[in-house]
Write an enzyme that holds these catalytic residues in place. Structure first.
Site, mmCIF file in Angstrom:
data_model
loop_
_atom_site.group_PDB
_atom_site.id
_atom_site.type_symbol
_atom_site.label_atom_id
_atom_site.label_comp_id
_atom_site.label_asym_id
_atom_site.label_seq_id
_atom_site.Cartn_x
_atom_site.Cartn_y
_atom_site.Cartn_z
ATOM 1 N N GLY A 11 0.830 -1.209 0.000
ATOM 2 C CA GLY A 11 0.000 0.000 0.000
ATOM 3 C C GLY A 11 0.862 1.255 0.000
ATOM 4 O O GLY A 11 2.092 1.189 -0.099
ATOM 5 N N ASN A 51 -2.691 -8.596 0.334
ATOM 6 C CA ASN A 51 -3.602 -9.288 -0.597
ATOM 7 C C ASN A 51 -3.981 -8.405 -1.795
ATOM 8 O O ASN A 51 -4.830 -8.781 -2.591
ATOM 9 C CB ASN A 51 -4.871 -9.769 0.129
ATOM 10 C CG ASN A 51 -5.734 -8.621 0.616
ATOM 11 O OD1 ASN A 51 -5.321 -7.464 0.563
ATOM 12 N ND2 ASN A 51 -6.931 -8.927 1.096
ATOM 13 N N THR A 103 -6.314 -2.941 -1.811
ATOM 14 C CA THR A 103 -6.198 -1.524 -2.201
ATOM 15 C C THR A 103 -4.746 -1.149 -2.511
ATOM 16 O O THR A 103 -4.465 0.005 -2.814
ATOM 17 C CB THR A 103 -6.725 -0.594 -1.082
ATOM 18 O OG1 THR A 103 -6.017 -0.905 0.136
ATOM 19 C CG2 THR A 103 -8.206 -0.774 -0.850
ATOM 20 N N SER A 155 -4.946 -2.481 5.909
ATOM 21 C CA SER A 155 -6.322 -1.994 6.089
ATOM 22 C C SER A 155 -6.619 -0.962 5.012
ATOM 23 O O SER A 155 -5.772 -0.094 4.746
ATOM 24 C CB SER A 155 -6.511 -1.290 7.446
ATOM 25 O OG SER A 155 -7.774 -0.640 7.478
ATOM 26 N N LYS A 192 -12.915 -6.758 9.089
ATOM 27 C CA LYS A 192 -12.195 -8.022 9.290
ATOM 28 C C LYS A 192 -10.692 -7.804 9.447
ATOM 29 O O LYS A 192 -10.055 -8.424 10.296
ATOM 30 C CB LYS A 192 -12.462 -8.985 8.114
ATOM 31 C CG LYS A 192 -13.846 -9.651 8.213
ATOM 32 C CD LYS A 192 -14.130 -10.550 7.044
ATOM 33 C CE LYS A 192 -13.332 -11.827 7.085
ATOM 34 N NZ LYS A 192 -13.653 -12.705 5.928
ATOM 35 N N GLY A 221 -0.831 -12.561 16.906
ATOM 36 C CA GLY A 221 -0.499 -13.974 17.159
ATOM 37 C C GLY A 221 0.883 -14.305 16.609
ATOM 38 O O GLY A 221 1.676 -15.000 17.262
ATOM 39 N N TYR A 227 -14.510 1.549 9.910
ATOM 40 C CA TYR A 227 -13.066 1.816 10.008
ATOM 41 C C TYR A 227 -12.697 2.197 11.442
ATOM 42 O O TYR A 227 -11.814 1.604 12.053
ATOM 43 C CB TYR A 227 -12.722 2.945 9.043
ATOM 44 C CG TYR A 227 -11.258 3.327 8.965
ATOM 45 C CD1 TYR A 227 -10.306 2.437 8.488
ATOM 46 C CD2 TYR A 227 -10.842 4.605 9.349
ATOM 47 C CE1 TYR A 227 -8.964 2.809 8.390
ATOM 48 C CE2 TYR A 227 -9.505 4.980 9.250
ATOM 49 C CZ TYR A 227 -8.567 4.081 8.772
ATOM 50 O OH TYR A 227 -7.247 4.453 8.663
ATOM 51 N N TYR A 284 -2.877 -7.944 24.231
ATOM 52 C CA TYR A 284 -1.716 -8.826 23.978
ATOM 53 C C TYR A 284 -0.496 -8.322 24.753
ATOM 54 O O TYR A 284 0.319 -9.108 25.213
ATOM 55 C CB TYR A 284 -1.397 -8.924 22.476
ATOM 56 C CG TYR A 284 -2.051 -10.127 21.844
ATOM 57 C CD1 TYR A 284 -3.439 -10.199 21.728
ATOM 58 C CD2 TYR A 284 -1.302 -11.207 21.392
ATOM 59 C CE1 TYR A 284 -4.049 -11.310 21.172
ATOM 60 C CE2 TYR A 284 -1.898 -12.328 20.841
ATOM 61 C CZ TYR A 284 -3.275 -12.374 20.729
ATOM 62 O OH TYR A 284 -3.868 -13.480 20.191
ATOM 63 N N THR A 291 -1.890 11.607 5.947
ATOM 64 C CA THR A 291 -0.551 11.605 5.347
ATOM 65 C C THR A 291 -0.679 11.557 3.831
ATOM 66 O O THR A 291 -1.625 10.955 3.312
ATOM 67 C CB THR A 291 0.244 10.400 5.885
ATOM 68 O OG1 THR A 291 0.299 10.504 7.309
ATOM 69 C CG2 THR A 291 1.657 10.366 5.328
HETATM 70 P P1 NAD Z 1 -3.471 1.619 1.454
HETATM 71 O O1 NAD Z 1 -4.859 1.237 1.100
HETATM 72 O O2 NAD Z 1 -2.620 2.233 0.408
HETATM 73 O O3 NAD Z 1 -2.686 0.377 2.036
HETATM 74 C C1 NAD Z 1 -3.303 -0.654 2.764
HETATM 75 C C2 NAD Z 1 -2.744 -1.980 2.286
HETATM 76 O O4 NAD Z 1 -3.334 -3.044 3.048
HETATM 77 C C3 NAD Z 1 -3.065 -2.251 0.826
HETATM 78 O O5 NAD Z 1 -1.888 -2.610 0.128
HETATM 79 C C4 NAD Z 1 -4.062 -3.409 0.872
HETATM 80 O O6 NAD Z 1 -4.004 -4.228 -0.261
HETATM 81 C C5 NAD Z 1 -3.637 -4.102 2.147
HETATM 82 N N1 NAD Z 1 -4.677 -4.944 2.751
HETATM 83 C C6 NAD Z 1 -5.947 -4.582 3.050
HETATM 84 N N2 NAD Z 1 -6.597 -5.638 3.600
HETATM 85 C C7 NAD Z 1 -5.702 -6.664 3.650
HETATM 86 C C8 NAD Z 1 -5.776 -8.003 4.103
HETATM 87 N N3 NAD Z 1 -6.898 -8.515 4.631
HETATM 88 N N4 NAD Z 1 -4.668 -8.776 4.014
HETATM 89 C C9 NAD Z 1 -3.508 -8.284 3.485
HETATM 90 N N5 NAD Z 1 -3.389 -7.019 3.043
HETATM 91 C C10 NAD Z 1 -4.474 -6.226 3.121
HETATM 92 O O7 NAD Z 1 -3.584 2.577 2.720
HETATM 93 P P2 NAD Z 1 -2.467 3.433 3.458
HETATM 94 O O8 NAD Z 1 -2.838 4.848 3.333
HETATM 95 O O9 NAD Z 1 -1.122 2.989 3.063
HETATM 96 O O10 NAD Z 1 -2.725 3.014 4.968
HETATM 97 C C11 NAD Z 1 -1.919 2.027 5.595
HETATM 98 C C12 NAD Z 1 -2.273 1.926 7.069
HETATM 99 O O11 NAD Z 1 -2.080 3.186 7.708
HETATM 100 C C13 NAD Z 1 -3.727 1.525 7.311
HETATM 101 O O12 NAD Z 1 -3.755 0.621 8.399
HETATM 102 C C14 NAD Z 1 -4.386 2.829 7.688
HETATM 103 O O13 NAD Z 1 -5.476 2.627 8.538
HETATM 104 C C15 NAD Z 1 -3.265 3.576 8.366
HETATM 105 N N6 NAD Z 1 -3.462 5.037 8.273
HETATM 106 C C16 NAD Z 1 -3.205 5.709 7.104
HETATM 107 C C17 NAD Z 1 -3.418 7.075 7.046
HETATM 108 C C18 NAD Z 1 -3.099 7.874 5.806
HETATM 109 O O14 NAD Z 1 -3.257 9.097 5.814
HETATM 110 N N7 NAD Z 1 -2.641 7.273 4.726
HETATM 111 C C19 NAD Z 1 -3.916 7.758 8.159
HETATM 112 C C20 NAD Z 1 -4.210 7.045 9.304
HETATM 113 C C21 NAD Z 1 -3.954 5.684 9.356
#
Ligand code: NAD
Ligand code: UDP
Length: 314
Positions: A12, A34, A37, A77, A93, A104, A147, A161, A177
């Site tokens: 991601g 996976n 996104t 996520s 999920k 785990g 979310y 944990y 970000t």
């Molecule tokens: P993103 O959607 O680009 O990256 C999320 C990645 O998680 C994707 O590559 C997606 O394919 C993967 N993913 C989703 N469900 C999955 C699963 N069940 N198994 C394996 N992979 C899975 O989003 P991001 O902006 O890079 O965010 C990354 C993390 O940072 C997230 O947890 C998000 O909640 C957190 N976050 C991001 C921001 C932001 O501004 N970007 C702000 C607050 C929190």
């Protein structure tokens, strides 16, 4: 022997930058994603690196890693409002079952666990700026609840944990970000405004644009995450840039920096859209000796150039 880090969600936006940082610091990185996104393009430059492994896997199922693991960095996520409204069940999920599986793995491997949490923990906040000891104002049954509540559950699970299994844990509360590798069409304000402005299309401000956000450039964010993972801090830490701006002023700033002819149009405000958001980063400053260095104008210029190239090759 090398230090091994598992990054869930490593394909991601943030996860891929974190993989880059860890590789640069000499870690071996196992990226698990996976591609719900995420995009292979975000990590394909690492494929020839012998310290990098990619495993396509849904982390809501059991995670098997044969080698030793020193860090588990749980970034999987959906993160943009458009994504988590499109994938509500997957979001719930991965925040719950996925966090359980990642914890785990950390417990089994005696690894340090870091959760990518979010400012959405604070919901539509009644306290400003937001400090880590504020518990938030979240609507559990609204569309954003999938979310926000998943992340709140993830934080509770992480602390459980830590307390009951003695896992070394870290919780990063990440605020908005931005930077290269964001998807142009992920629906977030920043890519939306930049791509609209670059195409001289109307810039869509939701509501009257008086709601605020505080945008952090990705290299600053990843720096903060890296410092947090190496620290001993097990309670949540805000990581973000406190430079707050209204969404209307932000739209004007993007139009100015892109020299665009775009006009602002006002659309309906999404349900439960937070009215204000600004991190109080005094804890990060004190505990991690961290604060952001890149100004919004500087970060925006880099990001605009990235999106300009993306639009040309689109
Ligand atoms: P993103 O959607 O680009 O990256 C999320 C990645 O998680 C994707 O590559 C997606 O394919 C993967 N993913 C989703 N469900 C999955 C699963 N069940 N198994 C394996 N992979 C899975 O989003 P991001 O902006 O890079 O965010 C990354 C993390 O940072 C997230 O947890 C998000 O909640 C957190 N976050 C991001 C921001 C932001 O501004 N970007 C702000 C607050 C929190
Ligand atoms: N927003 C907007 N126009 C858009 C997309 C978003 O005005 O095309 C607004 C959105 O309603 C919110 C702010 O910009 O008030 C930031 O939205 P984003 O989706 O980037 O992230 P959020 O902070 O809401 O998770």
């Amino acid at each position: 022997m090398s230090t091994i880090a598992v990054v869930t969600g490593g394909a991601g936006f943030l996860g891929s930058h974190l993989c880059d940082k860890l590789i640069e610091k000499g870690f071996k990185v196992i990226c698990i994603d996976n591609l719900l996104t995420g995009r292979i393009e975000n990590i394909e430059h690492l494929f020839l690196n012998e310290n990098f492994t990619f495993i396509k896997h849904d982390v809501t199922n059991f995670i098997h890693v044969p080698s030793k693991v020193d860090y588990v960095l749980h970034f999987a996520s959906p993160a943009s409002p458009l994504d988590y409204l499109q994938y509500p069940i997957q979001t719930l999920k991965v925040g719950s079952l996925g966090t359980h599986k990642a914890l785990g793995l950390a417990k089994e491997k005696k690894a340090i666990f870091l959760l990518a949490s979010t400012s959405e923990i604070y919901g539509d906040p009644l306290v400003h700026p937001q400090k880590e000891d504020y518990w938030g104002n979240v609507n559990p049954v609204g569309p954003r609840g999938v979310y926000d509540e998943a992340k709140r559950f993830a934080e509770a699970m992480t602390m459980a944990y830590h307390r009951y299994h003695g896992v070394e844990t870290r919780i990063a509360r990440i605020f908005n970000t931005y930077g290269p590798r964001m998807r142009l069409n992920d629906g977030r304000a920043l890519p939306a405004f930049i791509s609209q402005a670059l195409k001289n299309e109307d810039v869509t401000v939701f509501g009257d644009g008086s709601q605020t956000r505080s945008f952090c450039y990705v290299s600053d964010l990843i720096d903060g995450i890296y410092k947090l993972m190496l620290s001993n801090e097990c309670e949540p830490v805000n990581i973000g840039n406190p430079d707050e701006i209204t969404i209307e002023d932000f739209a004007k700033e993007v139009i100015r920096l892109t020299n665009s002819k775009s006009k602002i149009v006002y659309k309906e405000l999404p349900i439960d859209d937070p009215k204000i958001r600004q991190p109080d980063i005094s804890k990060a400053k004190e505990v991690l000796n961290w604060e952001p260095k890149i100004s919004r104008e500087e970060g925006l210029k880099i990001t605009i150039e990235y999106f300009r190239k993306m639009l040309i090759t689109d």
